[in-house]
Design a protein around this motif. Structure first.
Motif, PDB file in Angstrom:
ATOM      1  N   PHE A   1      49.211  47.923  52.033  1.00 49.52           N
ATOM      2  CA  PHE A   1      49.318  46.960  50.941  1.00 49.52           C
ATOM      3  C   PHE A   1      50.486  47.357  50.032  1.00 49.52           C
ATOM      4  O   PHE A   1      50.658  48.532  49.696  1.00 49.52           O
ATOM      5  N   ARG A   2      51.258  46.363  49.587  1.00 48.79           N
ATOM      6  CA  ARG A   2      52.467  46.644  48.806  1.00 48.79           C
ATOM      7  C   ARG A   2      52.183  46.930  47.336  1.00 48.79           C
ATOM      8  O   ARG A   2      53.043  47.480  46.633  1.00 48.79           O
ATOM      9  N   ALA A   3      51.022  46.521  46.844  1.00 47.24           N
ATOM     10  CA  ALA A   3      50.663  46.772  45.441  1.00 47.24           C
ATOM     11  C   ALA A   3      49.210  47.217  45.379  1.00 47.24           C
ATOM     12  O   ALA A   3      48.373  46.760  46.161  1.00 47.24           O
ATOM     13  N   LEU A   4      48.925  48.106  44.433  1.00 50.35           N
ATOM     14  CA  LEU A   4      47.576  48.663  44.281  1.00 50.35           C
ATOM     15  C   LEU A   4      47.253  48.736  42.798  1.00 50.35           C
ATOM     16  O   LEU A   4      48.065  49.203  41.996  1.00 50.35           O
ATOM     17  N   GLY A   5      46.058  48.254  42.447  1.00 49.90           N
ATOM     18  CA  GLY A   5      45.645  48.279  41.053  1.00 49.90           C
ATOM     19  C   GLY A   5      44.273  48.866  40.866  1.00 49.90           C
ATOM     20  O   GLY A   5      43.472  48.954  41.812  1.00 49.90           O
ATOM     21  N   VAL A   6      44.004  49.284  39.640  1.00 51.99           N
ATOM     22  CA  VAL A   6      42.697  49.803  39.242  1.00 51.99           C
ATOM     23  C   VAL A   6      42.223  48.986  38.053  1.00 51.99           C
ATOM     24  O   VAL A   6      42.912  48.911  37.027  1.00 51.99           O
ATOM     25  N   ALA A   7      41.079  48.365  38.183  1.00 50.96           N
ATOM     26  CA  ALA A   7      40.493  47.599  37.079  1.00 50.96           C
ATOM     27  C   ALA A   7      39.682  48.528  36.196  1.00 50.96           C
ATOM     28  O   ALA A   7      38.936  49.372  36.688  1.00 50.96           O
TER      29      ALA A   7
ATOM     30  N   LEU B   1      54.488  48.299  43.465  1.00 47.05           N
ATOM     31  CA  LEU B   1      53.938  48.295  42.113  1.00 47.05           C
ATOM     32  C   LEU B   1      52.516  48.826  42.121  1.00 47.05           C
ATOM     33  O   LEU B   1      51.736  48.544  43.040  1.00 47.05           O
ATOM     34  N   THR B   2      52.177  49.585  41.089  1.00 40.74           N
ATOM     35  CA  THR B   2      50.791  49.980  40.834  1.00 40.74           C
ATOM     36  C   THR B   2      50.448  49.560  39.411  1.00 40.74           C
ATOM     37  O   THR B   2      51.333  49.449  38.555  1.00 40.74           O
ATOM     38  N   PHE B   3      49.177  49.326  39.162  1.00 38.84           N
ATOM     39  CA  PHE B   3      48.802  48.868  37.822  1.00 38.84           C
ATOM     40  C   PHE B   3      47.386  49.291  37.464  1.00 38.84           C
ATOM     41  O   PHE B   3      46.541  49.527  38.338  1.00 38.84           O
TER      42      PHE B   3
ATOM     43  N   VAL C   1      52.909  39.298  48.398  1.00 45.39           N
ATOM     44  CA  VAL C   1      52.907  40.750  48.216  1.00 45.39           C
ATOM     45  C   VAL C   1      51.458  41.225  48.334  1.00 45.39           C
ATOM     46  O   VAL C   1      50.691  41.132  47.366  1.00 45.39           O
ATOM     47  N   PRO C   2      51.009  41.686  49.489  1.00 38.74           N
ATOM     48  CA  PRO C   2      49.604  42.078  49.669  1.00 38.74           C
ATOM     49  C   PRO C   2      49.177  43.105  48.619  1.00 38.74           C
ATOM     50  O   PRO C   2      49.835  44.132  48.424  1.00 38.74           O
ATOM     51  N   THR C   3      48.059  42.804  47.950  1.00 39.73           N
ATOM     52  CA  THR C   3      47.612  43.606  46.810  1.00 39.73           C
ATOM     53  C   THR C   3      46.123  43.859  46.902  1.00 39.73           C
ATOM     54  O   THR C   3      45.355  42.951  47.235  1.00 39.73           O
ATOM     55  N   VAL C   4      45.719  45.078  46.603  1.00 37.71           N
ATOM     56  CA  VAL C   4      44.301  45.424  46.532  1.00 37.71           C
ATOM     57  C   VAL C   4      43.990  45.889  45.113  1.00 37.71           C
ATOM     58  O   VAL C   4      44.799  46.575  44.486  1.00 37.71           O
ATOM     59  N   LEU C   5      42.826  45.494  44.644  1.00 40.65           N
ATOM     60  CA  LEU C   5      42.367  45.899  43.309  1.00 40.65           C
ATOM     61  C   LEU C   5      41.095  46.716  43.459  1.00 40.65           C
ATOM     62  O   LEU C   5      40.091  46.232  43.989  1.00 40.65           O
ATOM     63  N   PHE C   6      41.135  47.959  42.983  1.00 37.83           N
ATOM     64  CA  PHE C   6      39.955  48.813  42.997  1.00 37.83           C
ATOM     65  C   PHE C   6      39.215  48.675  41.676  1.00 37.83           C
ATOM     66  O   PHE C   6      39.826  48.639  40.594  1.00 37.83           O
ATOM     67  N   LEU C   7      37.902  48.593  41.755  1.00 34.29           N
ATOM     68  CA  LEU C   7      37.073  48.463  40.559  1.00 34.29           C
ATOM     69  C   LEU C   7      36.644  49.863  40.114  1.00 34.29           C
ATOM     70  O   LEU C   7      35.500  50.269  40.277  1.00 34.29           O
ATOM     71  N   GLY C   8      37.580  50.585  39.558  1.00 32.80           N
ATOM     72  CA  GLY C   8      37.371  51.975  39.202  1.00 32.80           C
ATOM     73  C   GLY C   8      38.278  52.861  40.046  1.00 32.80           C
ATOM     74  O   GLY C   8      38.834  52.423  41.065  1.00 32.80           O
ATOM     75  N   ALA C   9      38.459  54.105  39.618  1.00 35.75           N
ATOM     76  CA  ALA C   9      39.371  55.020  40.306  1.00 35.75           C
ATOM     77  C   ALA C   9      38.964  55.187  41.770  1.00 35.75           C
ATOM     78  O   ALA C   9      37.822  55.554  42.063  1.00 35.75           O
ATOM     79  N   PRO C  10      39.869  54.930  42.712  1.00 33.78           N
ATOM     80  CA  PRO C  10      39.517  55.004  44.139  1.00 33.78           C
ATOM     81  C   PRO C  10      39.603  56.419  44.687  1.00 33.78           C
ATOM     82  O   PRO C  10      40.330  57.270  44.163  1.00 33.78           O
ATOM     83  N   THR C  11      38.886  56.663  45.747  1.00 36.70           N
ATOM     84  CA  THR C  11      38.999  57.935  46.466  1.00 36.70           C
ATOM     85  C   THR C  11      40.214  57.873  47.387  1.00 36.70           C
ATOM     86  O   THR C  11      40.687  56.787  47.747  1.00 36.70           O
TER      87      THR C  11
END
Length: 474
Positions: free
Chosen positions: A61-67, A19-21, A41-51
């Motif tokens: 990580f199984r899930a990745l998000g952008v705040a 999943l991405t969000f 489900v290991p998840t990382v949240l980026f605070l803004g668009a990541p490089t």
């Protein structure tokens, strides 16, 4: 229900990212990370668009998000800023992508438009339909026949009669039917699979009927664990090659509930306990009555309240001086052995709220610009207090505040460490400077029990002098 689960059972979840969000505010984004991380489900949240380099750091990580901060932005802003992020998420190839919104459906045609976001995401993130899942019983959020309810102090309210959301200063809720509310923001057809169909095992048939009637967005009722599992099953088993979804963290609660019921995830929660810290710092730009109660409890338990005059934010130089004053008071407070709590208002009835509105009107400044300046200033204040005070833990309170303040801190990503309150976990920060490893929580204005700030410090229930132990709606 069990027969339906068994018939659709998979041997295992697919490999790679699940999943991405994109979260339309920081606090809501961390809530998604919380649900998935503590379910295993290991998840990382980026605070803004990541490089690409930063994404690669979290490749397992199984899930990745952008705040993001879309909840406080105009449709024109969304049209400029959201498509690049959606394209970045699409390139990651997860079967589910999610536009995360507030569990109280905070939005309006002119600000934080969920409809506009769907229209922008649909051609990029695709899918034959777009599930809308807002209800989340763990947060005291319930949807019945398309109408959204939220509980506060143990009492449930239809959202247009909710004591907080009916009075929201930016997006007051005048309509509890999520379909009617959303229809003011988009012309895309909206359908519903109600809880009666879900409980009768007719969810698939009802979904097929709605799609046959050309619905593009389909709201799924959630009232309890049974309907939560049923909603998660509909989303997962009807995902196709890829599926763009919309909703609160209720979407992740639903997926996790189904994955567990289907034997695809263990039922045990994966979480650490809160380690006490000698000192923490808090900044708050929230006007919620729930945050006001939390501030009062914190002050009762030794926190030092430092009020900032938000009217000075209509002028950048004046606000910078006010921030400087707050920082000096906070550092003095730390030197006295107390925890600084810097805030701009104590609830919607605080005279500071109308005073700020009057100052904005008199100055001719943009409300959005002033609110962004307030959030940025609180972030810069926290940055200095954490650095100069040598602190290892901090809290930012307020959904919009968290977005602007988080950017000011220079943190580029967080992962979940331990639960504090539903929707507001304690996180581990990733940064290129001294804030790397900082423990931080982004708390929404309506999130948490009255003792949230002492709990964030690591004080147990028996160590706080509660005015009340009532559960607040979250």
């Amino acid at each position: 229900m069990s027969a339906a689960i068994h018939s659709a059972r998979e041997e295992a979840l697919p490999a790679g990212r699940l999943l991405t969000f994109y979260g339309d505010d920081y606090t809501g984004s961390s809530a998604v990370m919380e649900v998935l991380s503590f379910a295993g489900v290991p998840t990382v949240l980026f605070l803004g668009a990541p490089t690409p380099e930063r994404i690669a750091r979290f490749k397992d990580f199984r899930a990745l998000g952008v705040a993001g901060v879309a909840r406080s932005q105009s449709p024109d802003w969304m049209a400029e800023h959201l498509p690049p992020v959606f394209r970045q998420l699409a390139a990651l190839g997860a079967p589910i992508s999610h536009y995360k919104i507030c569990s109280t459906f905070d939005s309006a045609p002119h600000v934080g438009s969920i409809g506009k976001a769907i229209e922008l995401a649909e051609p990029i993130l695709g899918g034959a339909w777009h599930p809308l899942v807002v209800g989340a019983p763990a947060l005291a959020r319930y949807q019945a026949f398309g109408h959204l309810f939220a509980a506060i102090d143990g009492t449930g309210y239809r959202l247009d009669r909710h004591p907080v959301m009916a009075r929201h200063p930016v997006t007051p809720m005048h309509e509890a039917d999520v379909r009617a509310h959303l229809a003011r923001q988009t012309a895309l057809p909206i359908g519903l699979v109600d809880f009666v169909a879900l409980k009768a095992g007719q969810g698939d048939a009802r979904l097929a009927r709605e799609l046959a009637n050309h619905a593009r967005i389909v709201a799924l009722d959630v009232l309890d664990e049974e309907t939560l599992i049923a909603a998660g099953r509909l989303v997962w088993t009807h995902r196709g090659d890829r599926l763009f979804t919309v909703g609160s963290q209720g979407l992740e609660y639903a997926l996790v509930a189904y994955w567990r019921a289907a034997g695809l995830l263990p039922r045990e929660t994966v979480a650490n306990e809160i380690t006490p810290r000698e000192r923490i710092a808090v900044v708050s730009g929230s006007c919620s009555p729930i945050t006001a109660g939390q501030i009062a409890v914190a002050l009762d338990n030794g926190f030092a309240g430092i009020r900032l005059d938000a009217t000075r934010a209509v002028d950048a130089e004046s606000w910078a001086r006010e921030i400087g004053r707050g920082v000096q008071e906070a550092l003095r407070t730390l030197g006295e052995g107390r925890d600084p709590l810097i805030f701009t208002a104590s609830g919607p009835d605080d005279p500071a709220v109308p005073a700020l509105n009057a100052a904005i009107a008199a100055s001719g400044a943009s409300t959005g610009d002033v609110n962004a300046r307030i959030g940025d200033g609180l972030g810069r204040a926290l940055d200095r207090v954490v650095r100069e005070g040598g602190l290892a833990r901090a809290v930012i309170s307020g959904g919009d505040t968290s977005g602007h303040a988080g950017m000011a801190l220079g943190i580029y990503a967080v992962t979940a460490l331990a639960p504090l309150a539903p929707g507001s976990p304690l996180c581990r920060a990733y940064a290129d400077d001294a804030h790397d490893g900082l423990e931080i929580s982004f708390k929404g204005g309506q999130m948490g029990t009255p003792d949230f700030f002492p709990a964030a410090k690591g004080l147990g229930a028996n160590a706080t002098n509660h005015r009340t132990r009532r559960e607040y709606g979250t």
